[in-house]
Scaffold this motif. Structure first.
Motif, PDB file in Angstrom:
ATOM      1  N   LYS A  97       1.157  -1.142  -0.324  1.00  0.00           N
ATOM      2  CA  LYS A  97      -0.594   0.079  -0.032  1.00  0.00           C
ATOM      3  C   LYS A  97       0.817   1.138   0.189  1.00  0.00           C
ATOM      4  N   LEU A  98       1.504   0.792  -1.326  1.00  0.00           N
ATOM      5  CA  LEU A  98       3.031   2.284  -1.173  1.00  0.00           C
ATOM      6  C   LEU A  98       2.239   3.645  -1.637  1.00  0.00           C
ATOM      7  N   ILE A  99       1.487   3.389  -2.005  1.00  0.00           N
ATOM      8  CA  ILE A  99       0.873   4.525  -2.925  1.00  0.00           C
ATOM      9  C   ILE A  99      -0.847   4.109  -2.425  1.00  0.00           C
ATOM     10  N   PRO A 100      -1.356   4.539  -0.932  1.00  0.00           N
ATOM     11  CA  PRO A 100      -2.535   4.672  -0.783  1.00  0.00           C
ATOM     12  C   PRO A 100      -3.391   5.748  -1.689  1.00  0.00           C
ATOM     13  N   ARG A 101      -3.062   6.446  -2.587  1.00  0.00           N
ATOM     14  CA  ARG A 101      -4.199   7.238  -3.756  1.00  0.00           C
ATOM     15  C   ARG A 101      -4.239   6.929  -4.173  1.00  0.00           C
ATOM     16  N   MET A 102      -4.153   4.965  -5.406  1.00  0.00           N
ATOM     17  CA  MET A 102      -4.452   4.793  -6.004  1.00  0.00           C
ATOM     18  C   MET A 102      -5.566   4.199  -5.242  1.00  0.00           C
ATOM     19  N   GLY A 103      -5.584   3.673  -3.742  1.00  0.00           N
ATOM     20  CA  GLY A 103      -6.283   2.589  -3.150  1.00  0.00           C
ATOM     21  C   GLY A 103      -5.997   0.808  -4.148  1.00  0.00           C
ATOM     22  N   VAL A 104      -7.236   0.215  -3.752  1.00  0.00           N
ATOM     23  CA  VAL A 104      -7.578  -1.059  -4.093  1.00  0.00           C
ATOM     24  C   VAL A 104      -8.091  -1.064  -5.251  1.00  0.00           C
ATOM     25  N   PRO A 105      -7.461  -1.695  -6.106  1.00  0.00           N
ATOM     26  CA  PRO A 105      -7.987  -1.517  -7.248  1.00  0.00           C
ATOM     27  C   PRO A 105      -8.729  -2.159  -7.788  1.00  0.00           C
ATOM     28  N   GLU A 106      -9.951  -1.849  -8.875  1.00  0.00           N
ATOM     29  CA  GLU A 106     -10.137  -1.817  -9.711  1.00  0.00           C
ATOM     30  C   GLU A 106     -10.266  -3.063 -10.768  1.00  0.00           C
ATOM     31  N   PHE A 107     -11.407  -4.172 -10.853  1.00  0.00           N
ATOM     32  CA  PHE A 107     -11.135  -4.769 -12.274  1.00  0.00           C
ATOM     33  C   PHE A 107     -11.142  -3.853 -13.367  1.00  0.00           C
ATOM     34  N   ASP A 108     -10.463  -4.041 -13.716  1.00  0.00           N
ATOM     35  CA  ASP A 108     -10.577  -2.950 -15.268  1.00  0.00           C
ATOM     36  C   ASP A 108     -11.192  -4.484 -16.221  1.00  0.00           C
ATOM     37  N   VAL A 109     -12.285  -4.366 -16.728  1.00  0.00           N
ATOM     38  CA  VAL A 109     -12.854  -5.354 -17.666  1.00  0.00           C
ATOM     39  C   VAL A 109     -12.673  -5.096 -18.954  1.00  0.00           C
ATOM     40  N   ALA A 110     -12.306  -3.672 -19.432  1.00  0.00           N
ATOM     41  CA  ALA A 110     -12.008  -3.568 -20.857  1.00  0.00           C
ATOM     42  C   ALA A 110     -10.496  -4.166 -21.398  1.00  0.00           C
ATOM     43  N   ARG A 111     -10.100  -3.920 -20.174  1.00  0.00           N
ATOM     44  CA  ARG A 111      -8.316  -4.568 -20.607  1.00  0.00           C
ATOM     45  C   ARG A 111      -8.223  -5.951 -20.892  1.00  0.00           C
ATOM     46  N   ASN A 112      -8.748  -5.955 -19.503  1.00  0.00           N
ATOM     47  CA  ASN A 112      -9.084  -7.909 -19.479  1.00  0.00           C
ATOM     48  C   ASN A 112     -10.039  -8.453 -20.519  1.00  0.00           C
ATOM     49  N   VAL A 113     -10.779  -7.522 -21.166  1.00  0.00           N
ATOM     50  CA  VAL A 113     -11.646  -8.542 -22.309  1.00  0.00           C
ATOM     51  C   VAL A 113     -10.245  -8.606 -23.035  1.00  0.00           C
ATOM     52  N   LEU A 114     -10.125  -6.701 -23.587  1.00  0.00           N
ATOM     53  CA  LEU A 114      -9.377  -7.569 -24.613  1.00  0.00           C
ATOM     54  C   LEU A 114      -7.743  -8.385 -25.086  1.00  0.00           C
ATOM     55  N   GLU A 115      -7.040  -8.828 -23.835  1.00  0.00           N
ATOM     56  CA  GLU A 115      -6.299  -9.752 -23.388  1.00  0.00           C
ATOM     57  C   GLU A 115      -7.654 -11.277 -23.955  1.00  0.00           C
ATOM     58  N   LEU A 116      -8.513 -11.210 -23.344  1.00  0.00           N
ATOM     59  CA  LEU A 116      -9.088 -12.124 -23.612  1.00  0.00           C
ATOM     60  C   LEU A 116      -8.929 -12.325 -25.527  1.00  0.00           C
ATOM     61  N   ILE A 117      -9.984 -11.378 -26.082  1.00  0.00           N
ATOM     62  CA  ILE A 117      -9.586 -10.953 -27.522  1.00  0.00           C
ATOM     63  C   ILE A 117      -8.153 -11.770 -28.308  1.00  0.00           C
ATOM     64  N   TYR A 118      -7.662 -10.343 -27.572  1.00  0.00           N
ATOM     65  CA  TYR A 118      -6.512 -10.921 -28.206  1.00  0.00           C
ATOM     66  C   TYR A 118      -5.644 -12.921 -28.792  1.00  0.00           C
ATOM     67  N   SER A 119      -5.960 -13.570 -27.447  1.00  0.00           N
ATOM     68  CA  SER A 119      -5.782 -14.445 -27.418  1.00  0.00           C
ATOM     69  C   SER A 119      -6.536 -15.418 -28.299  1.00  0.00           C
TER      70      SER A 119
END
Lengths: 838, 189
Positions: free
Chosen positions: A443-465
């Motif tokens: 938790k070095l960068i408290p500003r960023m907080g707990v990450p959200e699940f980035d649906v768009a990026r993850n789906v693009l990875e699926l599409i790529y594979s």
């Protein structure tokens, strides 16, 4: 739609109605419904009953009634009807069984539910998408394995051939590194193109099987993508609201499936913030000064420039790497080091795919876009561009450089695809480990907080594979097996990572539209790209001379040519040759097809334009009607104010008249309501999806006004009317007039739904209640008058149903208010007289 | 009717399949969950009612802001106390199931949002709806001016005939244009 909406507040009207009247009305309503349902076929009827928004008991009751009716009917028929009845029952039962079997087969239901319960539907789309792709791969694997691999394996088992075919060289042993590189020992297994034979196995032509399996699989994929894209597009874009942040959009999309207490709390907070944003958004837009705007544009431009050049840089570096790889692996027998060198390209590619999108997300933080949606789209476009440029460089390399290396090049391409798929998988795991696990722990960068699940990026990875798997289908027919394994693991990995490390998304919404975009992306650059690569390979590249099913041919497609040549010699299959020569190979055929498609597109486009125009006009009409109505309402209120003053001065009979008009208004209200329901019913049967609803009720409004006037007049002229003869005849007149009105009204019935009649009714009732207050409440039995009115009304309705069934009038015409007014006037007069007589 | 509460007969099962959007498994599961909510002596009773208080302890409904409204809307109880029979419960699940049509879903959504049961969504209903969704005890609650603005926005968007309320057909029109509704109006056991 109609029944329940009619009586949610029946208890209010009860004060003015006798129980009997309401009972009658309801019975009548139900009777109509039953008749309507009885006219349908069994399947439709069941569907229709299921679609009724009623409680279970009511549905059951209706079903029983219908069964009674139909059993009466079926006695007249013979066993034929009985048979068909039984058949339909059987087919229905089968349908239920299939449905429940499907339910059992549904993969990951519990997991999906728990994800949806905590993170809502937008995150769930990722998992749904993953599952969908998994299905593609399972299908592809089954087809390839069944039609290509199994015959080969059977062929190899044949004893006298197995010595020749099973040609793993003696010096090739399994070294372990093969699992990563896919080379070496694997090169001689059924994994790759190279080890498939070109010989026919007892009538089983391997070449054709290979060619057609892949062709059919690609075509089926394309069709299913187009279908799901079209359906999604229709539902989520064409019908959807264009306003991105409208209040209803936010309120309607409350996720009922979210069951986690904490998630619900968070959702509430988020919704609150979003609502506030939507309120202030318009104000914020106007406040931007020119310099600020310029600054925003500058930053945007800079980001675009940077991200595009990054993508180009990556593509160029991969190109040089590929060149290096070709140099490094020149000789055939690789040492371990040489083998390890082949891992460089997939490693770099996967690294780029992991790291560069993070940079893009970083850029995105500095940019300013008017809506959140735009921001997501920009990010998507950049990522797609990156992946496209990487893939196109790789494809260029595979299509141009590798074939020059000579025999067995297909297997080499297959190997590099294998490595890419594998490394992609490893990096996906690493990515979710570092991206999601680590950023939670450190938790070095408290500003960023707990990450959200980035649906768009993850789906693009699926599409790529998935794209890799599609390209690889020609070179390595069993690649889908790996893909299945990969997606399967990925599902659990992402699920664990999600539930342990991520917080629910801060913004709800637009899940359905995002899904459409993903499917579109999967189709357009990626699937179409993969398809064209495979097609190019099959049509233009010369297959290896010494291995693979197409050895010795100029290109893979000429396998079909050879087959057709063979067919020429077989009598009885001339027609296949004819079709092949005159349809498949002729340009005119394709020219005609293209022409026809263009014409159809043009026509549909025109129809769409026409519909748009229609919608615009209908909207305009609604607005106009609304204006009319508010104007008339004002008039009505003015009149209403003037009446009590006058009538207070009148004699005692005024009380009764007041009471009368009160109950009369009630009747009006109910009638109007019922009328509305009727219209709605027709509307829903007609099934014309008109997006807007039109009120035709201003005529009703006018009628009310007219009646009000009549009231006044009657009161004024009362002495003259005093000795008028029998009131019943006037009543009859009124009924007739009313009937006529109904008929006329019906003729003008157009596609518009007169929903605002409800409002009218409410208004009328309110008014009635007001007058009641004014007049003081003298109970007056008016039920008999009312009953008559009701009967007349029923009659009228029956009449107009018959009319409507014979010829559904569609012409929008001017309102028949004059007739209505007449009718109202007449009835009012009649009632007044009746009262006097009383 | 026709069912003992402890076990579903074959006929009633097929009837349930025919009249709801649920599959056999879903009905059986629903039945299991429902009988768990019943008291011991009620288990043999035909048409036993589970009071609202016990229904909303279901984990699927527990944290739903509309749980009480949902019970009220689907209850066929004479006393209007929001208690559900098994058939009411099936109705509920059917309306919230995946395969229910948009029309059914929007109809029930309308009735759930119509807090005073008068057949239209007026300003009071809308305010209650917004409060229900954003949480009334929240610090970041909407101020009264914001609420007013929001409600006027809502009416502006959806009140086509400008009578100050949103009726069923206006509501269904709005719903038909928000594609996320179908997927989010869903409760699965």
């Amino acid at each position: 739609m109609r029944r329940m909406s009619m009586f949610p507040n029946a208890d209010h009207t009860q004060t003015a109605f006798t129980e009997d009247a309401i009972w009658n009305e309801m019975q009548n309503e139900q009777q109509n419904l039953l008749e309507e349902l009885a006219a349908l076929s069994t399947r439709d009827r069941i569907q229709a009953i299921r679609d009724l928004p009623m409680s279970f008991k009511e549905k059951k009751h209706i079903r029983k009634e219908l069964e009674l009716q139909s059993s009466k009917k079926s006695r007249q028929f013979t066993c034929l009807a009985d048979c068909s009845e039984k058949l339909s029952l059987f087919s229905r039962k089968c349908g239920y069984h299939v449905k429940s079997a499907k339910q059992t087969l549904k993969l990951w239901q519990g997991a999906m539910k728990s994800i949806g319960g905590k993170f809502g539907t937008s995150v769930l789309t990722y998992f749904v998408f993953l599952k969908w792709l998994l299905m593609f791969n399972i299908f592809s694997f089954l087809v390839n394995f069944g039609f290509v691999t199994i015959p080969l394996l059977v062929y190899k088992q044949t004893p006298n051939i197995s010595q020749i075919v099973n040609n793993v060289p003696q010096n090739v042993t399994f070294r372990g590194l093969e699992i990563l590189t896919g080379a070496g020992y694997f090169k001689y297994t059924v994994m790759y193109y190279g080890s498939y034979s070109n010989e026919s196995l007892v009538g089983y032509n391997m070449q054709l099987a290979y060619f057609f399996t892949i062709a059919v699989y690609m075509v089926l994929c394309g069709i299913s993508l187009i279908f799901s894209m079209a359906v999604n597009f229709k539902n989520n874009y064409v019908l959807a609201d264009s306003a991105s942040n409208s209040a209803w959009q936010l309120l309607c999309t409350w996720d009922f499936s979210v069951t986690n207490e904490k998630a619900v709390k968070q959702r509430r907070n988020n919704l609150c913030v979003q609502l506030k944003e939507s309120l202030s958004e318009t104000a914020q837009q106007e406040r931007l000064s020119v310099s600020e705007k310029l600054k925003h544009y500058g930053i945007n431009f800079g980001c675009w420039l940077l991200s595009t050049s990054l993508a180009f840089g990556c593509a160029a570096s991969i190109y040089y790497l590929c060149k290096y790889e070709i140099e490094a692996t020149k000789n055939d027998n690789w040492s371990l080091l040489e083998e390890a060198k082949t891992l460089l390209v997939p490693f770099v590619v996967s690294l780029i795919n992991l790291v560069i999108p993070l940079f893009y997300s970083l850029f995105n933080k500095f940019e300013h876009y008017s809506t959140h949606r735009k921001q997501i789209y920009v990010l998507l476009i950049r990522n797609v561009f990156l992946k496209m440029s990487i893939l196109s460089v790789l494809c260029y390399y595979w299509m141009n450089k590798v074939p020059a290396k000579g025999s067995g090049w297909e297997s080499m391409v297959g190997q590099s695809l294998y490595r890419l798929v594998l490394f992609d998988f490893l990096f996906l795991m690493l990515g979710s480990f570092f991206g999601e696990f680590l950023s939670k722990w450190t938790k070095l960068i408290p500003r960023m907080g707990v990450p959200e699940f980035d649906v768009a990026r993850n789906v693009l990875e699926l599409i790529y594979s998935q794209t890799l798997a599609w390209i690889g289908i020609y070179f390595s027919p069993l690649l889908p097996a790996m893909q299945i394994f990969k997606f399967f693991i990925l599902f659990y990995l992402k699920k664990v990572s999600l539930t342990h490390n991520c917080q629910p998304p801060r913004r709800s919404g637009r899940a359905a539209q995002m899904q459409t975009i993903f499917i579109f992306l999967l189709f357009f650059p990626f699937f179409v790209g993969a398809l064209s690569i495979v097609a190019y390979t099959a049509w233009s590249l010369t297959p290896s001379k010494s291995c693979g099913p197409f050895r010795g041919l100029n290109n893979s497609f000429s396998a079909v040519d050879v087959w057709i040549d063979d067919l020429k010699n077989i009598t009885g299959s001339q027609w296949v040759v004819e079709i092949y020569n005159n349809v498949i190979r002729s340009e005119i055929f394709y020219f005609l097809i293209t022409l026809i498609i263009l014409v159809i597109i043009y026509i549909l486009w025109q129809v769409t334009n026409g519909r748009k125009e229609l919608i615009r006009r209908l909207r305009q009409q609604i607005v106009n009607e609304g204006k009319d109505k508010s104007f008339l309402l004002e008039r009505l209120q003015d009149l209403q104010k003037s009446i009590p003053n006058k009538s207070m001065k009148q004699h005692s009979y005024d009380h009764s008249s007041g009471d009368q008009s009160n109950s009369n208004a009630m009747v009006q209200a109910l009638l109007a309501r019922q009328q509305l329901e009727e219209e709605e019913k027709r509307y829903s049967i007609g099934g014309v999806p008109v997006p807007s609803e039109m009120s035709n009720s201003s005529s009703l409004m006018q009628a009310m006004l007219a009646r009000q006037l009549a009231d006044q007049e009657n009161e004024d002229q009362y002495p003259m009317h005093d000795e008028n003869p029998s009131s019943s005849s006037t009543l009859a007149q009124a009924m007739a007039a009313r009937n006529r009105v109904e008929d006329e009204d019906n003729n003008q019935y157009d596609i518009f739904n007169r929903s605002s009649a409800v409002t009218q009714a409410m208004q009328a009732r309110r008014r009635a209640e007001d007058t009641e207050d004014d007049m003081g409440d003298l109970p007056h039995p008016v039920s008999s008058v009312m009953m008559q009115v009701m009967q007349a009304r029923q009659q009228a309705q029956e009449d107009d149903r018959i009319q409507w069934m014979t010829a559904p009038p569609q012409n929008p015409g001017p309102s028949g208010s004059s007739a209505l007014i007449q009718a109202m006037l007449a009835r009012q007069a009649a009632q007044n007289e009746y009262d006097d007589g009383y | 009717m026709g069912t003992t509460a402890s076990q579903l007969s074959k006929e009633s099962l097929s009837e349930y399949q025919e009249l709801t959007f649920l599959t056999k498994q879903e009905i059986l599961l629903a039945h299991k969950r429902f009988t768990e909510l019943l008291e011991k002596h009620e288990k043999e009773q035909i048409d036993a009612r589970v009071p609202k208080g016990r229904i909303i302890t279901l984990p699927e409904l527990k944290s739903n802001p509309f749980k009480e409204r949902i019970c009220q809307v689907f209850s066929t109880s004479e006393q209007k106390d929001g208690s559900l029979t098994f058939e009411d419960f099936l109705d509920l699940l059917s309306a919230f199931s995946d395969s229910a049509t948009l029309e059914i879903k929007s109809h029930y959504a309308f009735r759930i949002f119509d807090f005073d049961d008068d057949g239209t969504l007026d300003c009071a209903d809308l305010e209650k709806l917004v409060n229900c969704l954003t949480g009334e005890t929240n610090d970041a609650k909407l101020s009264s001016t914001e609420m007013k603005q929001l409600i006027s926005n809502i009416l502006e968007e959806s009140d086509i005939d400008k009578d100050g309320t949103v009726n069923l057909s206006e509501f269904q029109h709005v719903i038909s244009r928000s594609p996320d509704f179908v997927s989010s109006f869903k409760i699965v056991l």
